[in-house]
Design a protein around this motif. Structure first.
Motif, PDB file in Angstrom:
ATOM      1  N   UNK A 107      -6.273  21.887  -0.760  1.00 19.69           N
ATOM      2  CA  UNK A 107      -5.054  21.457  -1.455  1.00 19.69           C
ATOM      3  C   UNK A 107      -5.519  20.658  -2.659  1.00 19.69           C
ATOM      4  N   UNK A 108      -5.760  21.329  -3.750  1.00 19.01           N
ATOM      5  CA  UNK A 108      -6.280  20.611  -4.915  1.00 19.01           C
ATOM      6  C   UNK A 108      -5.477  20.970  -6.153  1.00 19.01           C
ATOM      7  N   UNK A 109      -5.355  19.996  -7.016  1.00 22.28           N
ATOM      8  CA  UNK A 109      -4.495  20.185  -8.182  1.00 22.28           C
ATOM      9  C   UNK A 109      -5.045  21.265  -9.106  1.00 22.28           C
ATOM     10  N   UNK A 110      -4.152  21.970  -9.744  1.00 24.03           N
ATOM     11  CA  UNK A 110      -4.579  22.934 -10.756  1.00 24.03           C
ATOM     12  C   UNK A 110      -4.610  24.364 -10.285  1.00 24.03           C
ATOM     13  N   UNK A 111      -4.600  24.580  -8.957  1.00 25.11           N
ATOM     14  CA  UNK A 111      -4.634  25.974  -8.501  1.00 25.11           C
ATOM     15  C   UNK A 111      -3.216  26.520  -8.517  1.00 25.11           C
ATOM     16  N   UNK A 112      -2.966  27.399  -9.463  1.00 23.68           N
ATOM     17  CA  UNK A 112      -1.608  27.895  -9.656  1.00 23.68           C
ATOM     18  C   UNK A 112      -1.592  29.415  -9.586  1.00 23.68           C
ATOM     19  N   UNK A 113      -0.408  29.942  -9.460  1.00 17.70           N
ATOM     20  CA  UNK A 113      -0.259  31.394  -9.544  1.00 17.70           C
ATOM     21  C   UNK A 113      -0.030  31.750 -11.005  1.00 17.70           C
ATOM     22  N   UNK A 114      -0.693  32.824 -11.432  1.00 22.03           N
ATOM     23  CA  UNK A 114      -0.559  33.244 -12.831  1.00 22.03           C
ATOM     24  C   UNK A 114       0.882  33.629 -13.130  1.00 22.03           C
ATOM     25  N   UNK A 115       1.237  33.499 -14.392  1.00 12.85           N
ATOM     26  CA  UNK A 115       2.576  33.910 -14.818  1.00 12.85           C
ATOM     27  C   UNK A 115       2.711  35.427 -14.664  1.00 12.85           C
TER      28      UNK A 115
ATOM     29  N   UNK B  41      -3.456  28.665 -20.154  1.00  9.08           N
ATOM     30  CA  UNK B  41      -3.187  29.341 -18.887  1.00  9.08           C
ATOM     31  C   UNK B  41      -4.320  29.036 -17.929  1.00  9.08           C
ATOM     32  N   UNK B  42      -3.981  28.434 -16.812  1.00  6.48           N
ATOM     33  CA  UNK B  42      -4.981  28.139 -15.819  1.00  6.48           C
ATOM     34  C   UNK B  42      -4.868  29.196 -14.720  1.00  6.48           C
TER      35      UNK B  42
END
Lengths: 310, 540
Positions: free
Chosen positions: B17-25, B277-278
């Protein structure tokens, strides 16, 4: 004093080695790592039927020899992830148990941290260059005992005397959508920052606070929906401020000489808040690029601040 | 080590559970808006008003497809490179790091300089292609000579200049006064208008036979200028001007790829914003090429509708004819022809308003691309620090916006009062930059081995990395387009017909290099070593 400040290297072996070498490279006498040393991803390398497989960065990898696996492991570590040679059964257990994922990753993070600090102590010993490491919201308290070795020191939350300057560190963030280890409400953050008022002279005070101040231009990140999907506006990521209001209030009220931040990888830049120079070097740890800020300070003045990509 | 992509993953990747891991647009969301930004109906307008009458024997469909094939490796290369080396500023970063900072700055400097040409073209064409025809159309249907005369007034240089300045200064002021996201919200309103316009265009052409469409057009022109039998008048005038439908010519077809190529830089919109975009690699990998494919498909449909329903002889005649013979101040675009030929004021207005809406995103997107590149230069201290100054209220890089707006306001005068610029002039320098970008990207597998080896595109064909092969094809594509621009007499950068503009464009590259070193000298005097911003720390 010449400071080289970086943050958010998230397990990248390449970035840490660069950090250790940065003192000599930039002529800095103090290296500050502003938190989020710990990486995020576990990449199982699974042996099955005479070959090993792994999935990383949207691609599947197949290995036939241990040399190939070692090469893959080295490359992945350079960019921040942790590999684990294992079997399908353990992968199934990981898939079913998030706590096991966390425990496994913490063990690997501690191993890597120990190796890093040993390397830094060896290379920086006798050079006069010191390395201060603070924690970020993705780190955990169990790492602290591993961060003290020779010229490597842990920058604890609170005040630290630094050659006539006061370093105020805080490795917590406001609430994020990920509910990470070290985050809290703005009220609690404000309480933690109350320590600032113990510092006598703002012109000799440097903030080393992981989360940047709210709406300062260095805290813009993509807006997310509940499923953590990036939201677009006009075909581009919709960028919104996500920094901390408590940190913003503290800077506005106390006006330290310099305020160093990380946390928001996209928020690279520097800006002024009254007399305070606010800096976020950003992060490209997953490209092995060490983004940092080279800063020269003397009491009452930031002589220069240059953002670099090492 | 073998790499596959797209096969079912037998093994998983686990995350804390770490910040910054997102699902792409969503790729679809990104691509659809990028298609809008790439303005393919505008490109079709150039095909029908310039290629059809003046590139005898060119097959428009084939021109479009050849242009797409030549451009595709460039798009793929940029998509991959910006996915692997993400950061605001797009090619500025990877050219600087992979070739040399001076080359990176010079290439990006040229791109920014010529984005100004695109930006300032929007107001010019909005006046010519939307406001004036709209005034004429409503004037004809409402029986208002005042509106018809006003259409002619709108075609005067002073009117064009005023409209262009309103575009440039208006958007510049909006960018300074409001946040970027609020500007991009404009697309929420203009994109539906553009799509409705295309629907109206389709309905307007399909609801009548070709004969009826021509008769309606004759009626429209008679109402606008009093000229009767416009179709026949245009055909005679075009014939006198040397226009005729000639057999297929491969040479003319290839030469004409100049025109579809001009919109190429806009298909790369996602690359220039990639740094924000991350974990958005899939979007970045697909948005550019998918956008181009959608754009090409849309263009083919528009071409088929226009040529099929109105006829190539008819459209070619109108484009080649002396507009004065039709009593008009300028040749009508295919959209105005469709609006007039539909015989219906509602459809006509929707077609023209929709067409005008396609021009609007050019301004904010160009402003965004330019200001973000300038921010990148300033952050690296290549440009003055003031250019990265950001408004505390709106977070807008207001100094950069003001500079870009001021330069654009001056360039708008040239559009209105001279014929120095064409949209191709804007594309020429940028395509050279794209070629340099592809050259830099071809080195990624050698200079960024870890990044390449762990990327979804990792792999080799024989001894050469796949990315290197695609990137070198991109270099070849950019080279072909550049040569085509230089030898095309209509491009505005033809080495014989427009030698000044040709050499000015070419000269911008050494000028950019000189600026980089000048900046380095100034910074050295200030105690700042510019090279530190780019020099890699030895990792060993």
């Amino acid at each position: 004093m010449r400071i080289f400040f970086v943050s958010d290297i998230h397990g990248s072996v390449k970035c840490f080695r660069k950090l250790v070498n940065a003192g000599k490279f930039y002529g800095a006498d103090l290296l500050i790592m502003g938190g989020d040393l710990a990486g995020k991803q576990l990449v199982p390398v699974v042996a099955r039927g005479g070959v090993s497989r792994a999935h990383y960065n949207g691609a599947d990898f197949t290995f036939e020899t241990s040399e190939e696996i070692a090469d893959f492991e080295r490359r992945v570590a350079e960019l921040g992830a942790y590999t684990l040679r294992t079997d399908p059964e353990f992968v199934e257990q990981l898939a079913a148990d998030q706590e096991l994922v966390e425990q496994t990753l913490r063990r690997l993070i501690l191993e890597r941290t120990e190796e890093w600090v040993a390397l830094a102590a060896e290379r920086l010993g006798g050079t006069g260059i010191r390395l201060l490491i603070g924690l970020g919201n993705d780190d955990f308290a169990g790492m602290i005992p591993y961060l003290e070795h020779g010229p490597v020191r842990y920058a604890p939350d609170g005040l630290l005397d630094l050659d006539g300057f006061s370093l105020v560190s805080l490795g917590w963030s406001n609430i994020t959508p990920w509910h990470t280890n070290r985050e809290c409400s703005e009220d609690v953050l404000a309480g933690k920052l109350a320590v600032v008022h113990e510092s006598a002279d703002p012109s000799r005070t440097i903030f080393n606070i992981h989360v940047p101040p709210y709406d300062c231009g260095l805290d813009f990140a993509p807006r997310l929906d509940d499923s953590l999907q990036i939201q677009l506006e006009g075909g581009q990521p919709d960028m919104i401020p996500v920094g901390s209001t408590a940190v913003a209030d503290s800077i506005a009220a106390y006006q330290p000489l310099l305020s160093l931040h990380g946390h928001i990888h996209e928020g690279r830049g520097q800006t002024k808040n009254g007399r305070t120079l606010v800096v976020n070097p950003g992060s490209e740890y997953d490209q092995g690029s060490l983004l940092g800020a080279l800063i020269e300070v003397r009491p009452g003045k930031v002589k220069r601040c240059q953002l670099v990509a090492g | 080590m073998a790499t596959t992509h797209g096969s079912p993953a037998s093994e998983k990747l686990f995350a804390r559970k770490s910040s910054g891991l997102v699902r792409a647009a969503s790729t679809t969301d990104a691509s659809l808006v990028n298609v809008y930004v790439a303005t393919f109906p505008i490109m079709v307008s150039f095909l029908l008003s310039i290629v059809l009458p003046f590139y005898g024997g060119a097959n428009l469909y084939l021109t479009l497809l050849i242009g797409a094939v030549v451009a595709l490796p460039i798009l793929i290369t940029y998509a991959v490179a910006s996915s692997i080396m993400r950061r605001s500023g797009g090619d500025y970063v990877f050219i600087s790091r992979l070739l040399h900072p001076a080359v990176g700055f010079a290439a990006n400097f040229v791109l920014v300089a010529f984005q100004v040409v695109f930006l300032t073209s929007a107001g010019y064409y909005f006046c010519l292609w939307c406001l004036a025809p709209l005034s004429r159309l409503i004037g004809v249907y409402a029986g208002s000579p005042g509106l018809i005369n006003f259409a002619n007034t709108l075609l005067q240089p002073l009117s064009i200049f005023i409209v262009s300045e309103i575009f440039v200064l208006g958007f510049g002021a909006l960018f300074v006064a409001r946040s970027t996201r609020s500007i991009l919200k404009i697309f929420r309103y203009t994109l539906p208008l553009s799509l409705i316009g295309l629907l109206a265009f389709t309905v307007g052409l399909l609801m009548h036979s070709t004969g009826t469409l021509h008769a309606n057009f004759d009626h429209y022109i008679q109402g606008a200028s009093g000229v009767k039998h416009a179709t026949a008048v245009a055909a005679a005038s075009a014939k006198a001007n040397g226009f005729s439908l000639v057999p297929f010519s491969l040479a003319a077809t290839v030469l004409a790829i100049t025109w579809p190529s001009f919109s190429l830089p806009y298909y790369l919109g996602s690359a220039y914003f990639a740094g924000e975009v991350r974990s958005g690699r899939r979007v970045q990998l697909l948005a550019g090429p998918v956008t181009a494919l959608i754009g090409v498909a849309g263009s083919l449909i528009l071409l088929a509708l226009s040529l099929g329903q109105l006829g190539s002889g008819f459209l070619g005649s109108i484009a080649a004819a002396d507009p004065a013979k039709l009593g008009l101040g300028g040749a009508p675009t295919y959209m105005e022809v469709a609006a007039g030929s539909s015989g219906n004021i509602v459809l006509g207005v929707l077609i023209l308003v929709g067409f005008g809406s396609w021009l609007i995103p050019t301004v904010p997107m160009s402003l965004l691309i330019m200001t973000r590149c300038i921010l990148g230069w300033s952050m690296d201290r290549v440009a003055p620090d003031a250019l990265s100054r950001v408004s505390g209220r709106t977070n807008s890089p207001y100094v950069a916006v003001i500079v870009v707006t001021a330069v654009s306001a001056v360039i708008s005068w040239f559009w209105a009062y001279t014929s120095v610029f064409t949209v191709v002039v804007g594309a020429f320098g940028q395509v050279i930059t794209l070629g340099i970008g592809c050259l830099a990207a071809s080195l990624i597998p050698f200079k960024q081995r870890d990044l390449y080896a762990t990327s979804p595109i990792a792999g080799y064909l024989g001894r050469l990395p796949k990315l290197t092969i695609i990137a070198l094809l991109g270099v070849l594509g950019a080279l072909l387009i550049t040569i085509n621009f230089a030898r095309d007499p209509s491009s505005g950068v033809n080495v014989q017909a427009s030698p000044v503009m040709f050499w000015v464009t070419i000269g911008m590259f050494p000028a950019g290099v000189a600026l980089y070193y000048l900046s380095g000298a100034i910074r050295r005097h200030q105690g700042i070593d510019l090279s530190l911003a780019f020099r890699e720390i030895p990792p060993e």
